[in-house]
Design a protein around this motif. Structure first.
Motif, short mmCIF file in Angstrom:
data_model
loop_
_atom_site.label_atom_id
_atom_site.label_comp_id
_atom_site.label_asym_id
_atom_site.label_seq_id
_atom_site.Cartn_x
_atom_site.Cartn_y
_atom_site.Cartn_z
N ARG A 90 -45.06 27.41 10.47
CA ARG A 90 -44.12 27.42 11.59
C ARG A 90 -44.87 27.35 12.92
O ARG A 90 -44.48 26.62 13.83
CB ARG A 90 -43.27 28.69 11.53
N TRP A 124 -35.02 25.95 2.18
CA TRP A 124 -35.06 27.10 3.09
C TRP A 124 -36.34 27.09 3.91
O TRP A 124 -36.32 27.33 5.12
CB TRP A 124 -34.95 28.40 2.30
N ARG A 148 -36.23 24.62 6.80
CA ARG A 148 -35.44 25.11 7.95
C ARG A 148 -36.23 26.16 8.72
O ARG A 148 -36.25 26.15 9.96
CB ARG A 148 -34.11 25.71 7.48
N PHE A 149 -36.87 27.06 8.00
CA PHE A 149 -37.57 28.16 8.66
C PHE A 149 -38.75 27.67 9.49
O PHE A 149 -38.93 28.11 10.63
CB PHE A 149 -38.07 29.16 7.62
N THR A 197 -40.14 31.99 -1.43
CA THR A 197 -39.98 31.46 -0.08
C THR A 197 -41.25 31.63 0.77
O THR A 197 -41.32 31.07 1.86
CB THR A 197 -38.80 32.14 0.65
N ASP A 198 -42.20 32.39 0.28
CA ASP A 198 -43.47 32.52 1.00
C ASP A 198 -44.54 33.06 0.06
O ASP A 198 -44.24 33.82 -0.87
CB ASP A 198 -43.33 33.46 2.20
#
Length: 200
Positions: free
Chosen positions: A172, A71, A74-75, A158-159
């Motif tokens: 990102r 994930w 992708r992000f 996820t973070d």
């Protein structure tokens, strides 16, 4: 090595056992996950029977199983993800996972030990934020927020957001800028070089 692998699997099983068959999750499930994560992390890092290299490898395996690297990959590519074909997507997810394991996941231990849970908040059906406090190397309080997602009936990180600074947000931004300057193919070449350097 086989013994170390078995021990690592036992740690992972202990962490995920309570959630593997769950169909609904609550704030308590998330809090339990965070608590278990901190406890299992401490067990690995304080294992006197392992060498420093063995601890590093076991910690990487542990981190790999609690962080949703697919994930995250992708992000952090943002709109660039949509421009890739299926083969490129698989390659990037594989490479970025290697990069996380070799460069960033070892640093996870700075934020997931001696944790005190302050608050768990549900943002969406499958997204939670867990506010915690930990100690830095100088024994000072550090506020760390974990973003957690649910995928395939499992909880993943996820973070990691220490003192309000988002890891995936920075990644990102940095990667997006790099791709805009040198192009995706050149970026992949540089990523492979970094992975090789980290694994030496």
């Amino acid at each position: 090595m086989k013994k170390i692998y078995i021990v690592a699997i036992a740690f992972i099983a202990c962490l995920t056992l309570n959630f593997a068959n769950a169909t609904e999750f609550t704030e308590k499930n998330i809090a339990d996950f965070i608590t278990n994560m901190g406890n299992e992390s401490q067990k690995i890092l304080n294992n006197k029977k392992l060498s420093s290299k063995q601890i590093e490898e076991e910690y990487k395996n542990f981190s790999d199983n609690i962080v949703d690297s697919e994930w995250v990959a992708r992000f952090i590519l943002g709109n660039n993800w949509k421009q890739l074909n299926d083969e490129q997507k698989k390659e990037f997810q594989s490479l970025y996972k290697q990069y996380l394991l070799s460069n960033y996941m070892p640093k996870l231990k700075d934020y997931n030990t001696n944790l005190k849970i302050v608050k768990v908040t549900k943002q969406k059906d499958t997204v939670y934020m867990a506010d915690t406090i930990t100690k830095d190397k100088n024994n000072r309080d550090v506020n760390v927020t974990f973003r957690l997602g649910i995928r395939n009936d499992r909880i993943y990180i996820t973070d990691i957001i220490p003192e309000g600074i988002s890891f995936i947000g920075n990644q990102r931004s940095d990667i997006g800028y790099t791709i805009s300057q040198i192009g995706y193919d050149k970026f992949i070449e540089q990523l492979k070089v970094k992975i090789n350097e980290n694994n030496k």
